[in-house]
Write a protein that holds these residues in place. Structure first.
Motif, PDB file in Angstrom:
ATOM      1  N   UNK A  89     -19.353  -6.597   9.266  1.00 26.49           N
ATOM      2  CA  UNK A  89     -18.963  -5.438   8.099  1.00 26.49           C
ATOM      3  C   UNK A  89     -18.209  -4.822   8.893  1.00 26.49           C
ATOM      4  N   UNK A  90     -18.409  -5.358  10.668  1.00 26.26           N
ATOM      5  CA  UNK A  90     -17.997  -4.407  11.452  1.00 26.26           C
ATOM      6  C   UNK A  90     -16.577  -4.955  11.557  1.00 26.26           C
ATOM      7  N   UNK A  91     -15.644  -6.644  11.584  1.00 26.52           N
ATOM      8  CA  UNK A  91     -14.534  -7.264  11.297  1.00 26.52           C
ATOM      9  C   UNK A  91     -13.676  -6.411  11.156  1.00 26.52           C
ATOM     10  N   UNK A  92     -12.577  -5.979  11.379  1.00 23.92           N
ATOM     11  CA  UNK A  92     -10.949  -5.354  11.068  1.00 23.92           C
ATOM     12  C   UNK A  92     -10.604  -7.322  10.103  1.00 23.92           C
ATOM     13  N   UNK A  93     -10.209  -5.870   8.974  1.00 23.82           N
ATOM     14  CA  UNK A  93     -10.211  -7.379   7.810  1.00 23.82           C
ATOM     15  C   UNK A  93      -8.138  -7.049   7.389  1.00 23.82           C
ATOM     16  N   UNK A  94      -7.397  -7.802   8.354  1.00 24.59           N
ATOM     17  CA  UNK A  94      -6.409  -7.439   8.856  1.00 24.59           C
ATOM     18  C   UNK A  94      -5.315  -8.198   7.149  1.00 24.59           C
ATOM     19  N   UNK A  95      -6.086  -9.367   6.930  1.00 26.44           N
ATOM     20  CA  UNK A  95      -5.412  -9.752   5.641  1.00 26.44           C
ATOM     21  C   UNK A  95      -5.036  -8.711   3.947  1.00 26.44           C
ATOM     22  N   UNK A  96      -6.329  -7.770   4.470  1.00 30.09           N
ATOM     23  CA  UNK A  96      -5.940  -6.730   3.483  1.00 30.09           C
ATOM     24  C   UNK A  96      -4.840  -5.859   3.115  1.00 30.09           C
ATOM     25  N   UNK A  97      -4.542  -5.726   4.926  1.00 31.25           N
ATOM     26  CA  UNK A  97      -3.489  -4.942   5.038  1.00 31.25           C
ATOM     27  C   UNK A  97      -1.881  -5.498   5.283  1.00 31.25           C
ATOM     28  N   UNK A  98      -2.238  -7.071   5.155  1.00 30.86           N
ATOM     29  CA  UNK A  98      -1.308  -8.384   5.172  1.00 30.86           C
ATOM     30  C   UNK A  98      -0.242  -7.990   3.622  1.00 30.86           C
ATOM     31  N   UNK A  99      -1.740  -7.778   2.977  1.00 29.39           N
ATOM     32  CA  UNK A  99      -1.339  -8.223   0.744  1.00 29.39           C
ATOM     33  C   UNK A  99      -0.949  -7.078   0.513  1.00 29.39           C
ATOM     34  N   UNK A 100      -1.361  -5.626   1.182  1.00 30.08           N
ATOM     35  CA  UNK A 100      -0.896  -4.627   0.481  1.00 30.08           C
ATOM     36  C   UNK A 100       0.742  -4.176   0.369  1.00 30.08           C
ATOM     37  N   UNK A 101       1.076  -3.413  -0.725  1.00 30.49           N
ATOM     38  CA  UNK A 101       2.749  -3.659  -0.900  1.00 30.49           C
ATOM     39  C   UNK A 101       2.865  -2.255  -0.065  1.00 30.49           C
ATOM     40  N   UNK A 102       3.911  -2.552   0.356  1.00 28.35           N
ATOM     41  CA  UNK A 102       4.694  -1.122   1.275  1.00 28.35           C
ATOM     42  C   UNK A 102       4.736   0.086  -0.090  1.00 28.35           C
ATOM     43  N   UNK A 103       5.529  -0.106  -1.065  1.00 27.98           N
ATOM     44  CA  UNK A 103       5.311   1.269  -1.355  1.00 27.98           C
ATOM     45  C   UNK A 103       4.734   1.357  -3.024  1.00 27.98           C
ATOM     46  N   UNK A 104       4.215   2.185  -3.554  1.00 28.21           N
ATOM     47  CA  UNK A 104       3.238   2.594  -4.661  1.00 28.21           C
ATOM     48  C   UNK A 104       3.627   3.640  -5.640  1.00 28.21           C
ATOM     49  N   UNK A 105       3.714   4.089  -6.368  1.00 30.50           N
ATOM     50  CA  UNK A 105       4.461   5.361  -7.259  1.00 30.50           C
ATOM     51  C   UNK A 105       3.339   5.332  -8.240  1.00 30.50           C
ATOM     52  N   UNK A 106       2.131   6.291  -8.161  1.00 28.07           N
ATOM     53  CA  UNK A 106       1.181   6.829  -9.257  1.00 28.07           C
ATOM     54  C   UNK A 106       1.847   6.708 -10.627  1.00 28.07           C
ATOM     55  N   UNK A 107       0.220   5.664 -11.093  1.00 25.00           N
ATOM     56  CA  UNK A 107       0.938   6.181 -12.191  1.00 25.00           C
ATOM     57  C   UNK A 107       0.588   7.488 -13.578  1.00 25.00           C
ATOM     58  N   UNK A 108       1.390   7.919 -14.115  1.00 27.55           N
ATOM     59  CA  UNK A 108       1.340   9.688 -14.410  1.00 27.55           C
ATOM     60  C   UNK A 108       0.644   9.106 -16.215  1.00 27.55           C
ATOM     61  N   UNK A 109      -0.827   9.986 -16.567  1.00 29.45           N
ATOM     62  CA  UNK A 109      -1.553   9.959 -17.068  1.00 29.45           C
ATOM     63  C   UNK A 109      -2.189   8.284 -17.810  1.00 29.45           C
ATOM     64  N   UNK A 110      -2.697   7.916 -17.271  1.00 30.55           N
ATOM     65  CA  UNK A 110      -3.203   5.955 -16.730  1.00 30.55           C
ATOM     66  C   UNK A 110      -3.830   5.699 -18.426  1.00 30.55           C
ATOM     67  N   UNK A 111      -5.305   6.667 -17.914  1.00 30.82           N
ATOM     68  CA  UNK A 111      -6.292   6.823 -19.402  1.00 30.82           C
ATOM     69  C   UNK A 111      -5.979   8.261 -20.011  1.00 30.82           C
ATOM     70  N   UNK A 112      -6.331   8.882 -21.369  1.00 32.43           N
ATOM     71  CA  UNK A 112      -6.334   8.889 -21.828  1.00 32.43           C
ATOM     72  C   UNK A 112      -6.985  10.707 -22.299  1.00 32.43           C
ATOM     73  N   UNK A 113      -6.498  12.102 -21.860  1.00 35.89           N
ATOM     74  CA  UNK A 113      -7.419  12.807 -21.201  1.00 35.89           C
ATOM     75  C   UNK A 113      -8.723  13.454 -23.046  1.00 35.89           C
ATOM     76  N   UNK A 114      -9.500  13.514 -22.672  1.00 39.41           N
ATOM     77  CA  UNK A 114     -10.450  14.097 -22.450  1.00 39.41           C
ATOM     78  C   UNK A 114     -11.304  15.201 -21.825  1.00 39.41           C
ATOM     79  N   UNK A 115     -11.232  16.267 -22.513  1.00 34.10           N
ATOM     80  CA  UNK A 115     -12.474  17.405 -22.310  1.00 34.10           C
ATOM     81  C   UNK A 115     -13.849  17.341 -23.090  1.00 34.10           C
TER      82      UNK A 115
END
Length: 238
Positions: free
Chosen positions: A94-120
């Motif tokens: 568990x202490x090993x640094x997973x550099x593959x995760x960094x390499x595979x991650x995108x440079x830019x990501x824009x969050x999606x607006x209302x990805x799920x239906x709002x429920x109260x």
């Protein structure tokens, strides 16, 4: 508010202890490598906090985490990354640094607006938002006492709860869970005495960048739980 902060702090210490040993579910929980990393971080934090002054002393938590990160990277160069459990199955420590995760991650990501239906739903609103509001009141009180040395005013409490509510409402539009004030920050402020708005805003900007730049977020997320645990135990206890 004192009861709230105290109960939250006591309940979170167990979380810090779990991270100290490598994190819940870690197959090498409590291993010498995890405990060594956590103790290194804890000792560095204590040393920097009490044996230095000014900027260095205030940065003790950050310095401890950075040192732990570096030590984990060095350990990854000289120690085996895998082990075999009782069933003979090989796993990554568990202490090993997973550099593959960094390499595979995108440079830019824009969050999606209302990805799920709002429920109260009151079954979700009452236990989550109401409890979060109570925690916010307790945390603001703790921060003011620990950082400024006085009780929080009604204006500060109401402003904090309003900010928390608006932030949670905005987060919900992007499918995110309610914001929480994180009680470990009370311990952090009590240790560092830093309540400067520019410093806090800088931290907020960094968190936003972690969300918009997945590679940066991945670089933080691969931090070993034991490194985080060494700092968390200190903050939760404070």
């Amino acid at each position: 508010t004192g009861t709230v902060v105290l109960s939250i702090g006591l309940s979170l210490i167990s979380v810090g202890i779990n991270s100290f040993g490598g994190g819940n579910g870690a197959k090498d929980f409590g291993s010498l490598e995890n405990l060594f990393l956590a103790f290194v971080v804890l000792i560095v934090i204590l040393f920097v906090k009490h044996w230095t002054k000014g900027y260095l002393s205030s940065s003790s938590i950050l310095i401890g985490i950075i040192v732990g990160y570096i030590v984990a990277a060095i350990m990854g160069c000289v120690l085996p990354h895998t082990a075999v459990n009782a069933e003979g199955v090989e796993y990554t420590k568990s202490w090993v640094l997973n550099w593959n995760k960094v390499a595979e991650a995108k440079w830019i990501a824009i969050p999606k607006f209302m990805p799920v239906k709002p429920v109260f739903d009151l079954r979700a609103i009452l236990p989550v938002f109401v409890v979060t509001a109570v925690e916010t009141v307790g945390d603001i009180s703790g921060v003011m006492v620990g950082g400024v040395g006085r009780e929080a005013t009604d204006k500060e409490l109401s402003g904090g709860v309003m900010c928390d509510g608006l932030g949670s409402s905005l987060a919900a539009l992007f499918g995110v869970l309610p914001n929480t004030s994180f009680s470990q920050n009370v311990g952090l402020v009590a240790m560092t005495k830093v309540v400067n708005r520019i410093a806090l805003a800088s931290g907020a900007v960094f968190l936003i960048l972690c969300g918009l730049i997945p590679k940066l977020g991945a670089l933080i997320s691969i931090m070993p739980q034991s490194v985080l645990g060494g700092a968390a135990v200190m903050m939760f206890s404070s």
